[in-house]
Design a protein around this motif. Sequence first.
Motif, mmCIF file in Angstrom:
data_model
loop_
_atom_site.group_PDB
_atom_site.id
_atom_site.type_symbol
_atom_site.label_atom_id
_atom_site.label_comp_id
_atom_site.label_asym_id
_atom_site.label_seq_id
_atom_site.Cartn_x
_atom_site.Cartn_y
_atom_site.Cartn_z
ATOM 1 N N ALA A 87 52.184 9.750 -19.469
ATOM 2 C CA ALA A 87 51.064 9.417 -18.594
ATOM 3 C C ALA A 87 51.518 8.326 -17.616
ATOM 4 O O ALA A 87 50.556 8.248 -16.518
ATOM 5 C CB ALA A 87 50.216 8.414 -19.616
ATOM 6 N N SER A 88 52.729 7.773 -17.463
ATOM 7 C CA SER A 88 53.080 6.924 -16.587
ATOM 8 C C SER A 88 54.191 7.527 -15.701
ATOM 9 O O SER A 88 54.823 6.948 -14.993
ATOM 10 C CB SER A 88 53.679 5.806 -17.383
ATOM 11 N N LEU A 89 54.144 8.883 -16.036
ATOM 12 C CA LEU A 89 55.339 9.838 -15.259
ATOM 13 C C LEU A 89 55.475 9.523 -13.737
ATOM 14 O O LEU A 89 56.468 9.248 -13.265
ATOM 15 C CB LEU A 89 55.474 11.197 -15.734
ATOM 16 N N GLN A 90 54.238 9.474 -13.032
ATOM 17 C CA GLN A 90 54.325 9.272 -11.683
ATOM 18 C C GLN A 90 54.940 8.010 -11.274
ATOM 19 O O GLN A 90 56.055 8.269 -10.271
ATOM 20 C CB GLN A 90 53.180 9.694 -10.961
ATOM 21 N N SER A 91 54.340 7.112 -11.766
ATOM 22 C CA SER A 91 55.150 5.596 -11.334
ATOM 23 C C SER A 91 56.463 5.638 -11.692
ATOM 24 O O SER A 91 57.474 5.104 -10.910
ATOM 25 C CB SER A 91 54.269 4.771 -11.632
ATOM 26 N N ASN A 92 56.967 5.961 -12.751
ATOM 27 C CA ASN A 92 58.096 5.855 -13.283
ATOM 28 C C ASN A 92 59.304 6.929 -12.517
ATOM 29 O O ASN A 92 60.333 6.312 -12.213
ATOM 30 C CB ASN A 92 58.443 6.464 -14.694
ATOM 31 N N ILE A 93 58.585 8.074 -11.978
ATOM 32 C CA ILE A 93 59.430 8.820 -11.088
ATOM 33 C C ILE A 93 59.771 8.032 -9.854
ATOM 34 O O ILE A 93 61.128 7.943 -9.201
ATOM 35 C CB ILE A 93 58.806 10.155 -10.812
ATOM 36 N N GLU A 94 58.643 7.385 -9.120
ATOM 37 C CA GLU A 94 58.738 6.765 -7.992
ATOM 38 C C GLU A 94 59.829 5.530 -8.152
ATOM 39 O O GLU A 94 60.472 5.180 -7.337
ATOM 40 C CB GLU A 94 57.533 6.096 -7.505
ATOM 41 N N GLN A 95 59.646 4.841 -9.106
ATOM 42 C CA GLN A 95 60.495 3.491 -9.358
ATOM 43 C C GLN A 95 62.119 4.026 -9.520
ATOM 44 O O GLN A 95 62.880 3.210 -8.998
ATOM 45 C CB GLN A 95 60.151 2.960 -10.700
ATOM 46 N N ALA A 98 63.479 5.012 -6.413
ATOM 47 C CA ALA A 98 63.724 3.731 -5.588
ATOM 48 C C ALA A 98 64.930 2.993 -5.900
ATOM 49 O O ALA A 98 65.643 2.307 -5.344
ATOM 50 C CB ALA A 98 62.467 2.892 -5.591
ATOM 51 N N GLY A 99 65.130 3.004 -7.401
ATOM 52 C CA GLY A 99 66.326 2.481 -7.808
ATOM 53 C C GLY A 99 67.493 3.093 -7.180
ATOM 54 O O GLY A 99 68.832 2.110 -7.055
ATOM 55 N N TYR A 100 67.613 4.273 -6.860
ATOM 56 C CA TYR A 100 68.922 4.881 -6.170
ATOM 57 C C TYR A 100 68.973 4.440 -4.776
ATOM 58 O O TYR A 100 69.687 5.069 -3.819
ATOM 59 C CB TYR A 100 68.952 6.396 -6.209
ATOM 60 N N GLY A 101 67.933 3.670 -4.310
ATOM 61 C CA GLY A 101 67.716 3.240 -2.752
ATOM 62 C C GLY A 101 67.167 4.416 -1.743
ATOM 63 O O GLY A 101 67.528 4.483 -0.711
ATOM 64 N N LEU A 102 66.372 5.262 -2.543
ATOM 65 C CA LEU A 102 65.770 6.243 -1.676
ATOM 66 C C LEU A 102 64.077 5.677 -1.476
ATOM 67 O O LEU A 102 63.730 5.255 -2.207
ATOM 68 C CB LEU A 102 65.737 7.450 -2.543
ATOM 69 N N MET A 103 63.932 6.631 -0.344
ATOM 70 C CA MET A 103 62.505 6.437 -0.061
ATOM 71 C C MET A 103 61.480 7.396 -0.487
ATOM 72 O O MET A 103 61.729 8.681 -0.472
ATOM 73 C CB MET A 103 62.228 6.577 1.456
ATOM 74 N N VAL A 104 60.645 6.780 -1.340
ATOM 75 C CA VAL A 104 59.679 7.969 -1.818
ATOM 76 C C VAL A 104 58.302 7.919 -1.087
ATOM 77 O O VAL A 104 57.709 6.980 -1.203
ATOM 78 C CB VAL A 104 59.305 7.668 -3.505
ATOM 79 N N LEU A 182 57.937 13.387 -0.762
ATOM 80 C CA LEU A 182 59.242 13.344 -0.311
ATOM 81 C C LEU A 182 60.171 12.230 -1.086
ATOM 82 O O LEU A 182 59.808 11.354 -1.219
ATOM 83 C CB LEU A 182 59.503 13.120 1.114
ATOM 84 N N ILE A 183 61.347 12.557 -1.197
ATOM 85 C CA ILE A 183 62.259 11.631 -1.783
ATOM 86 C C ILE A 183 63.719 11.953 -0.955
ATOM 87 O O ILE A 183 64.115 12.813 -0.743
ATOM 88 C CB ILE A 183 62.969 11.909 -3.235
#
Length: 225
Positions: A87-95, A98-104, A182-183
Amino acid sequence: MQGVIGLRAARLWLAALLALAVVGCASVEPPEFKRLPERVELNGVPFFRGNANQGAPQTLAGMLGEQRIRITPGLLVKPLKLPGAEASLQSNIEQLAAGYGLMVYPLDSSLSALLTQVAAGYPVMLRFSDGTLWSEPRYAMLVGYNRAKGTVLLRAGMERRRLMDFNKFESAWKDAGGWAVLILSPTQLPANVDNTRWLKIANELSRSGQEQAAATAIKTLQAHH
């Protein structure tokens, strides 16, 4: 007799007119589509086959691989808190990205917004309702389209080249919430970048501890103007 023949001719003529009308309607494209290349396929985007965990680790691994990050889906399962946090996949993917220093960078909920980015060379990560074996939404990458045929091309599940027609895809995508991102590296900019949106993401990246990546993203935007 002449009356019968005349009636048949009139019916045939009417049927022909209706057929032409249907073809004409089917060929009408939204104006924003006409500004795009006729056909695009991003052949080099990595693909990891698999249906486990809604396809999220596989799709995210492909998006990270596009940014030259060496990763496999198996290494993303635990950071995405799977199984159990579907249920939290969307936010977990974004976080995680971002942990890799990428722009979501989130995209508008229109098919033209997605195709515009693909035409610019960027794969799009999205969620859609598969409508076949899986009841829950699936994650996939949009990597191409064909305007003449009215189809999109996905990396999804076990299929490296899954074709869907525009209407079916748009419906399946919006049924699952219309989420698409986009990532990107901080040195890349989306096509038709929304300055406010980009700066907001950079600010969030900085607050998460990625100050250098955030500063690079801001410089990239400034250099664009």
